[in-house]
Design a protein around this motif. Sequence first.
Motif, PDB file in Angstrom:
ATOM      1  N   GLU A   5       0.833  -1.207   0.000  1.00 43.96           N
ATOM      2  CA  GLU A   5       0.000   0.000   0.000  1.00 43.96           C
ATOM      3  C   GLU A   5       0.870   1.261   0.000  1.00 43.96           C
ATOM      4  N   LEU A   6       1.961   1.231   0.763  1.00 45.75           N
ATOM      5  CA  LEU A   6       2.886   2.365   0.770  1.00 45.75           C
ATOM      6  C   LEU A   6       3.490   2.578  -0.618  1.00 45.75           C
ATOM      7  N   GLU A   7       3.848   1.478  -1.266  1.00 46.18           N
ATOM      8  CA  GLU A   7       4.418   1.570  -2.605  1.00 46.18           C
ATOM      9  C   GLU A   7       3.418   2.194  -3.576  1.00 46.18           C
ATOM     10  N   GLN A   8       2.176   1.777  -3.507  1.00 49.48           N
ATOM     11  CA  GLN A   8       1.144   2.327  -4.384  1.00 49.48           C
ATOM     12  C   GLN A   8       0.917   3.814  -4.094  1.00 49.48           C
ATOM     13  N   ALA A   9       0.879   4.172  -2.823  1.00 54.05           N
ATOM     14  CA  ALA A   9       0.696   5.580  -2.448  1.00 54.05           C
ATOM     15  C   ALA A   9       1.856   6.422  -2.961  1.00 54.05           C
ATOM     16  N   GLN A  10       3.080   5.893  -2.875  1.00 56.61           N
ATOM     17  CA  GLN A  10       4.248   6.639  -3.366  1.00 56.61           C
ATOM     18  C   GLN A  10       4.184   6.800  -4.877  1.00 56.61           C
ATOM     19  N   LYS A  11       3.755   5.777  -5.581  1.00 53.55           N
ATOM     20  CA  LYS A  11       3.621   5.878  -7.042  1.00 53.55           C
ATOM     21  C   LYS A  11       2.601   6.945  -7.421  1.00 53.55           C
ATOM     22  N   LEU A  12       1.510   7.029  -6.680  1.00 52.01           N
ATOM     23  CA  LEU A  12       0.510   8.060  -6.949  1.00 52.01           C
ATOM     24  C   LEU A  12       1.082   9.450  -6.700  1.00 52.01           C
ATOM     25  N   GLU A  13       1.834   9.596  -5.612  1.00 56.01           N
ATOM     26  CA  GLU A  13       2.442  10.896  -5.323  1.00 56.01           C
ATOM     27  C   GLU A  13       3.492  11.254  -6.382  1.00 56.01           C
ATOM     28  N   ASP A  14       4.290  10.283  -6.786  1.00 57.02           N
ATOM     29  CA  ASP A  14       5.279  10.525  -7.842  1.00 57.02           C
ATOM     30  C   ASP A  14       4.593  10.989  -9.123  1.00 57.02           C
ATOM     31  N   ARG A  15       3.489  10.350  -9.472  1.00 59.92           N
ATOM     32  CA  ARG A  15       2.748  10.715 -10.681  1.00 59.92           C
ATOM     33  C   ARG A  15       2.208  12.132 -10.554  1.00 59.92           C
ATOM     34  N   ASN A  22       5.009  18.950 -15.345  1.00 59.46           N
ATOM     35  CA  ASN A  22       4.755  19.017 -16.786  1.00 59.46           C
ATOM     36  C   ASN A  22       3.735  20.095 -17.151  1.00 59.46           C
ATOM     37  N   ALA A  23       2.874  20.446 -16.212  1.00 56.33           N
ATOM     38  CA  ALA A  23       1.845  21.451 -16.482  1.00 56.33           C
ATOM     39  C   ALA A  23       2.347  22.886 -16.268  1.00 56.33           C
ATOM     40  N   GLN A  24       3.580  23.051 -15.775  1.00 62.07           N
ATOM     41  CA  GLN A  24       4.090  24.380 -15.464  1.00 62.07           C
ATOM     42  C   GLN A  24       4.644  25.083 -16.703  1.00 62.07           C
ATOM     43  N   SER A  25       4.603  26.396 -16.641  1.00 60.93           N
ATOM     44  CA  SER A  25       5.193  27.247 -17.677  1.00 60.93           C
ATOM     45  C   SER A  25       6.337  28.019 -17.031  1.00 60.93           C
ATOM     46  N   GLU A  26       7.121  28.715 -17.841  1.00 61.34           N
ATOM     47  CA  GLU A  26       8.173  29.565 -17.270  1.00 61.34           C
ATOM     48  C   GLU A  26       7.583  30.594 -16.320  1.00 61.34           C
ATOM     49  N   GLU A  27       6.414  31.110 -16.685  1.00 60.56           N
ATOM     50  CA  GLU A  27       5.773  32.119 -15.839  1.00 60.56           C
ATOM     51  C   GLU A  27       5.328  31.529 -14.511  1.00 60.56           C
TER      52      GLU A  27
END
Length: 92
Positions: A5-15, A22-27
Motif C-alpha cells: 500500500e505504501l508503494e502504491q501511495a508513493q507511485k501516486l504521489e510521484d505521478r 509538466n503542467a508548469q510554464s516559465e511564468e
Amino acid sequence: MPLAELEQAQKLEDRWYVDFVNAQSEESLAQVLHFSFVDGGKGALSRGDMLLHVSNHKAYHRGYVADMLYESGLKPPTTDLPVFLRDALPPL
C-alpha cells in the motif's frame, strides 16, 4: 500500512509531481509563493525554487538513511541518480 500500500501511495504521489511539473510554464515557475516555515518564520520562494528544494530535500534524507544503513552493517540501495537512471531506464 502494508508495504504494498505504501508503494502504491508513493507511485501516486510521484505521478502527481510529474504531472504537476509538466503542467508548469516559465511564468508559473517564476511565480513567488509566500509561506511559513515550521518555526513560524515567514518565507518566499518561486514555485521553481520550491520544486528544486523538494528534490534536494529528498536527496538529503536518502543520503542520511543510506548512512544509517551503512552504520548498521547493511548495504543501502543505490541513491546516485545517474546510476539509478542507467539501471532503471532503457538505454537512449
